[in-house]
Design a protein around this motif. Structure first.
Motif, PDB file in Angstrom:
ATOM      1  N   UNK A 156       0.844  -1.120   0.076  1.00 31.63           N
ATOM      2  CA  UNK A 156      -0.045  -0.261   0.105  1.00 31.63           C
ATOM      3  C   UNK A 156       0.732   1.205  -0.057  1.00 31.63           C
ATOM      4  N   UNK A 158       0.320   4.741   1.809  1.00 30.95           N
ATOM      5  CA  UNK A 158      -0.610   5.707   2.804  1.00 30.95           C
ATOM      6  C   UNK A 158      -0.365   7.168   2.224  1.00 30.95           C
TER       7      UNK A 158
ATOM      8  N   UNK B  92       4.061  -1.015  10.290  1.00 31.66           N
ATOM      9  CA  UNK B  92       2.923  -1.966  10.062  1.00 31.66           C
ATOM     10  C   UNK B  92       3.129  -3.182   9.427  1.00 31.66           C
ATOM     11  N   UNK B  94       1.904  -6.547   8.586  1.00 28.44           N
ATOM     12  CA  UNK B  94       1.069  -7.501   7.819  1.00 28.44           C
ATOM     13  C   UNK B  94       0.476  -6.334   6.642  1.00 28.44           C
ATOM     14  N   UNK B  95      -0.123  -7.185   5.623  1.00 26.95           N
ATOM     15  CA  UNK B  95      -0.875  -6.371   4.631  1.00 26.95           C
ATOM     16  C   UNK B  95      -2.077  -6.062   4.886  1.00 26.95           C
ATOM     17  N   UNK B  96      -2.884  -6.856   5.524  1.00 26.26           N
ATOM     18  CA  UNK B  96      -4.370  -6.424   5.840  1.00 26.26           C
ATOM     19  C   UNK B  96      -4.476  -5.445   6.841  1.00 26.26           C
ATOM     20  N   UNK B  98      -3.583  -2.170   6.647  1.00 32.40           N
ATOM     21  CA  UNK B  98      -2.443  -1.090   6.609  1.00 32.40           C
ATOM     22  C   UNK B  98      -3.090   0.372   6.262  1.00 32.40           C
ATOM     23  N   UNK B  99      -4.470   0.244   5.956  1.00 32.67           N
ATOM     24  CA  UNK B  99      -5.070   1.365   5.573  1.00 32.67           C
ATOM     25  C   UNK B  99      -5.210   2.481   6.654  1.00 32.67           C
ATOM     26  N   UNK B 100      -5.165   1.780   7.746  1.00 34.26           N
ATOM     27  CA  UNK B 100      -5.162   2.793   9.084  1.00 34.26           C
ATOM     28  C   UNK B 100      -3.969   3.701   9.061  1.00 34.26           C
ATOM     29  N   UNK B 101      -2.754   3.524   8.380  1.00 37.55           N
ATOM     30  CA  UNK B 101      -1.574   4.485   8.093  1.00 37.55           C
ATOM     31  C   UNK B 101      -2.069   5.592   7.400  1.00 37.55           C
TER      32      UNK B 101
END
Lengths: 375, 160
Positions: A156, A158, B92, B94-96, B98-101
């Motif tokens: 990802x 961010x 972070x 793990x992959x799942x 990670x959007x909280x970043x």
């Protein structure tokens, strides 16, 4: 997430006793105490469902019980697996992969992985979707739970608010000493689930998701390649396919909504159907839209989401080679019901489904009740 | 027990240091423990006072919270009045989830103080597909604020 210190300790003792030479047992114990924290994660999810029909017997089923294990070897290397019991007696490995965390934005993965397409295929724990049964589109068009053995990258950014996954994977089998694919279920009957699977061609799967806008998340996925065959000499045993998927999930306060569109274009279908005397469609796809509203105040620990979902999809959107398009393969379904979240992680669901087709003959009317959990 | 209480500090990563300096717009800061011992909800080793040339700039908290199958590390930077100046997910694994970043999502905590409370889907937005980590971070931030408030009520001075 639950950690079981005793179990972890036992597992670690076993693992490290074999691999490490310690000067004495005290050192070993110290080593274990320092290293056993948070190494193993146990979890699980499942659903037990009742399907009530008119005009035929009802069905009651432990549809699935899945045990999740994750083990952390060190800060970068983790193994994740899900062992699934379907209908009590069928055992599957739903996921089993090693994840190597290269940095915050990049992971390399290999093993048996979920194909990133649509919402449900990756997020299918009973507490994460409305309806006792998964959307039908996520069975017939995207054959969830769709998993394959492969290797690739996931991560990802961010800064840019997007997540990506890209994998080289094995694909659907179209010929395994016999022709496998047909019109009604599309590619579903070609799923290999990683079990002694046939491989003749590599497929490519990728998804990007954007989460940079408040309350909403978008996904775009592509899957492309050729089906697998055991008869390498006969090109009529294979078809080419490209599946595209788009989805969104929206949550704000008590309202939530999601939608999904998926379409598969297949190539060389005329030759495949002629050789196998079957009726595989050359294009299949459709969409669903769902809206839900939590009737309880947001301050409550519990939640009751009332929801409605419309689905429209067709596994004979286009046909080839003189196969007539079967209107009974064009489904139009409505689901109306509620998900009562008793606590985070447990849900009681009930809904009514009206499943019609473009043939408009004997629509199925179905009443479902289920209980689901996820920890 | 030994008669002295050793001051235990977490090794502050370069990344955390860089973020702290960036937040206060200075090129160098000095970090020292705030607490003389663990208090309810706050481990001594996780809380730092941030100074530059003997001037107090604020505080920094290095936290750890669970994600789906692992834990992640995050940083919260406060000003001298304990208003949040910055939240950042440092590691972070793990992959799942990670959007909280996501910078956008973490913005929701900006300028909040120990008097504020956070509740998932009430004043903190959900991220579809990252529910476990979102709840975890929300809970962690809420606990931190409650702990800071109770520490204040118990008469412990903020500015040491």
């Amino acid at each position: 997430m639950r950690f079981f210190p005793l179990l972890i300790l036992l597992l670690s003792l076993q693992a490290f006793a074999q691999n490490q030479s310690f000067q004495n047992s005290a050192m070993r114990q110290l080593y274990n105490l320092a290293n056993t924290e948070n190494r193993l994660t146990l979890g699980g999810y499942g659903e037990i469902n009742f399907n009530g029909f008119s005009g035929k017997a009802n069905e009651i089923d432990v549809q699935r019980l899945v045990l999740l294990f994750a083990y952390k070897f060190d800060d970068r290397v983790q193994f994740v697996t899900e062992i699934e019991y379907e209908h009590v007696k069928e055992v599957y490995v739903e996921q089993a992969f090693v994840n190597y965390n290269i940095n915050n934005n990049l992971n390399a993965r290999a093993g048996l992985m979920l194909v990133p397409m649509g919402i449900i295929n990756e997020y299918h724990e009973a507490t994460t979707f409305n309806g006792v049964e998964r959307p039908s589109l996520d069975g017939k068009i995207i054959p969830s739970t769709w998993r394959e053995i492969g290797i690739g990258l996931a991560g990802k950014s961010n800064e840019l608010s997007f997540r990506y996954q890209i994998y080289a994977m094995n694909g659907f089998v179209s010929f395994n000493e016999a022709y496998v694919l047909e019109g009604l279920n599309g590619l579903r009957s070609g799923r290999q689930k990683g079990a002694e699977s046939v491989n003749s061609d590599i497929n490519l799967s990728a998804k990007i998701e954007y989460y940079g806008l408040p309350n909403i998340r978008f996904g775009l996925a592509v899957y492309s390649g050729k089906t697998q065959t055991t008869d390498l000499e006969n090109p009529a045993t294979q078809v080419g396919l490209t599946m595209l998927g788009a989805d969104y999930r929206y949550t704000k306060g008590r309202f939530s909504s999601r939608g999904q569109w998926a379409q598969t274009t297949l190539r060389d279908v005329a030759a495949y159907n002629a050789a196998g005397n079957t009726d595989l469609g050359s294009k299949m796809g459709g969409y669903y839209l769902e809206a839900a509203y939590n009737v309880l105040p947001l301050t409550n620990r519990q939640r009751i989401d009332m929801f409605v979902r419309f689905e429209d999809f067709d596994t004979h959107k286009e046909t080839a080679g003189g196969v007539a398009s079967n209107p009974a393969f064009h489904r139009k379904e409505t689901t109306l019901g509620f998900s009562y979240h008793l606590s985070p992680g447990t849900v009681f669901k009930a809904d009514y489904q009206h499943k019609n087709t473009a043939a408009n003959e004997n629509p199925i009317k179905q009443f479902n009740v289920g209980v689901g959990f996820f920890f | 027990m030994a008669a002295f209480a050793p001051v235990l500090m977490l090794g502050v990563s370069k990344k955390a240091e860089k973020e702290i300096n960036k937040t206060f717009e200075v090129s160098q800061t000095r970090l020292a423990p705030v607490l003389s011992q663990d208090v309810t909800g706050i481990e001594q080793k996780r809380m730092f006072r941030v100074t530059s040339n003997e001037n107090l700039l604020g505080y920094a908290y290095l936290g750890e919270a669970p994600s789906k199958t692992d834990t992640f590390e995050y940083l919260v930077v406060f000003d001298v009045d304990f208003a949040v100046k910055k939240t950042k997910v440092l590691v972070y694994k793990e992959d799942y989830g990670g959007e909280i970043g996501s910078k956008r999502w973490l913005k929701q905590f900006l300028n909040k103080t120990p008097d504020d409370r956070f509740a998932y889907r009430q004043n903190i937005a959900a991220i579809s597909g990252a529910t476990i980590s979102v709840k975890s971070m929300t809970e962690a931030m809420n606990t931190l604020m409650i702990s800071l408030a109770s520490w204040r009520e118990n008469g412990e001075p903020y500015k040491l």
